[in-house]
Design an enzyme around this catalytic site. Sequence first.
Site, PDB file in Angstrom:
ATOM      1  N   TYR A   1       0.853  -1.196   0.000  1.00  0.00           N
ATOM      2  CA  TYR A   1       0.000   0.000   0.000  1.00  0.00           C
ATOM      3  C   TYR A   1       0.879   1.232   0.000  1.00  0.00           C
ATOM      4  O   TYR A   1       1.927   1.276   0.650  1.00  0.00           O
ATOM      5  CB  TYR A   1      -0.883   0.018   1.249  1.00  0.00           C
ATOM      6  CG  TYR A   1      -1.537   1.357   1.525  1.00  0.00           C
ATOM      7  CD1 TYR A   1      -2.647   1.778   0.797  1.00  0.00           C
ATOM      8  CD2 TYR A   1      -1.025   2.216   2.511  1.00  0.00           C
ATOM      9  CE1 TYR A   1      -3.233   3.013   1.025  1.00  0.00           C
ATOM     10  CE2 TYR A   1      -1.612   3.451   2.747  1.00  0.00           C
ATOM     11  CZ  TYR A   1      -2.707   3.850   2.010  1.00  0.00           C
ATOM     12  OH  TYR A   1      -3.291   5.079   2.239  1.00  0.00           O
TER      13      TYR A   1
ATOM     14  N   GLY B   1      10.957  -2.786  -2.271  1.00  0.00           N
ATOM     15  CA  GLY B   1      10.663  -3.452  -3.543  1.00  0.00           C
ATOM     16  C   GLY B   1      11.459  -2.782  -4.645  1.00  0.00           C
ATOM     17  O   GLY B   1      11.324  -1.576  -4.853  1.00  0.00           O
TER      18      GLY B   1
ATOM     19  N   GLY C   1      12.038   1.236  -4.882  1.00  0.00           N
ATOM     20  CA  GLY C   1      12.849   1.539  -3.709  1.00  0.00           C
ATOM     21  C   GLY C   1      12.213   1.131  -2.405  1.00  0.00           C
ATOM     22  O   GLY C   1      11.910  -0.054  -2.202  1.00  0.00           O
TER      23      GLY C   1
ATOM     24  N   SER D   1       9.567   2.283   1.192  1.00  0.00           N
ATOM     25  CA  SER D   1       8.528   3.142   1.768  1.00  0.00           C
ATOM     26  C   SER D   1       8.570   2.978   3.278  1.00  0.00           C
ATOM     27  O   SER D   1       8.666   1.861   3.791  1.00  0.00           O
ATOM     28  CB  SER D   1       7.141   2.794   1.216  1.00  0.00           C
ATOM     29  OG  SER D   1       6.815   1.437   1.466  1.00  0.00           O
TER      30      SER D   1
ATOM     31  N   CYS E   1       2.549  -7.683   1.578  1.00  0.00           N
ATOM     32  CA  CYS E   1       3.726  -8.510   1.258  1.00  0.00           C
ATOM     33  C   CYS E   1       3.473  -9.997   1.516  1.00  0.00           C
ATOM     34  O   CYS E   1       4.414 -10.774   1.717  1.00  0.00           O
ATOM     35  CB  CYS E   1       4.953  -8.033   2.030  1.00  0.00           C
ATOM     36  SG  CYS E   1       5.386  -6.321   1.642  1.00  0.00           S
TER      37      CYS E   1
END
Length: 217
Positions: free
Chosen positions: A75, A151, A162, A164, A180
């Site tokens: 998200y 990711g 990159g 979050s 995930c």
Amino acid sequence: MVEWTHLPGLSEYEATLAAMEARVAAISAGTADEAVWLLEHPPLYTAGTSARPGDLTDPGRFPVFTAGRGGQYTYHGPGQRVAYVMLDLNRRGCDVRRFVAQLEAWIIAALAGFNVTGEIRDGRVGVWVRRPDKPPLPDGTLREDKIAAIGVKLRRWVSFHGVSVNLDPDLDHFGGIVPCGIRDHGVTSLVDLGLPVTMDDLDLALKRSFDRVFPTA
């Protein structure tokens, strides 16, 4: 040289992805510097290359985008700092595992600036914090919550997508997916942990810790 850019407001996902891919192509061609973009997205879900359809539990809640990065569903939304990292691994060592470990170390170092102990776990991508304040799992295992996701994708050994980090997103928004692919643990944020941290504070911590983990190529 790594160029840092802060994108104000909420960045539309598809346009940002297209701009990121163009920057990656320029880095690969040697016509642009490496870059880190700091931004926030409007509420949305992204599906990585390993996403399982059953992990999208509320498909009509927010827009869903195929990201092309590694990983499963995640998200993005307001209150979450997204850092898109575009580095030339041709100059930094063509080692995917090392690069992911560096991203993890970067986040952990930034969190340490707020006295938050971030940890990694085998089989669980991202950065986690222990939650002794929560009831344990049925088997007695201590609960752990995810505070940051990772990711990435590589094209000609130039990275994009990159990390979050959850500053203060609406944690209920994670309820439309199995984040995930992990069902036994939850998600948290710096504010959820009781820390009055601002986005400027987090950005400063990320910038300060970056050069220690990613020295100049």
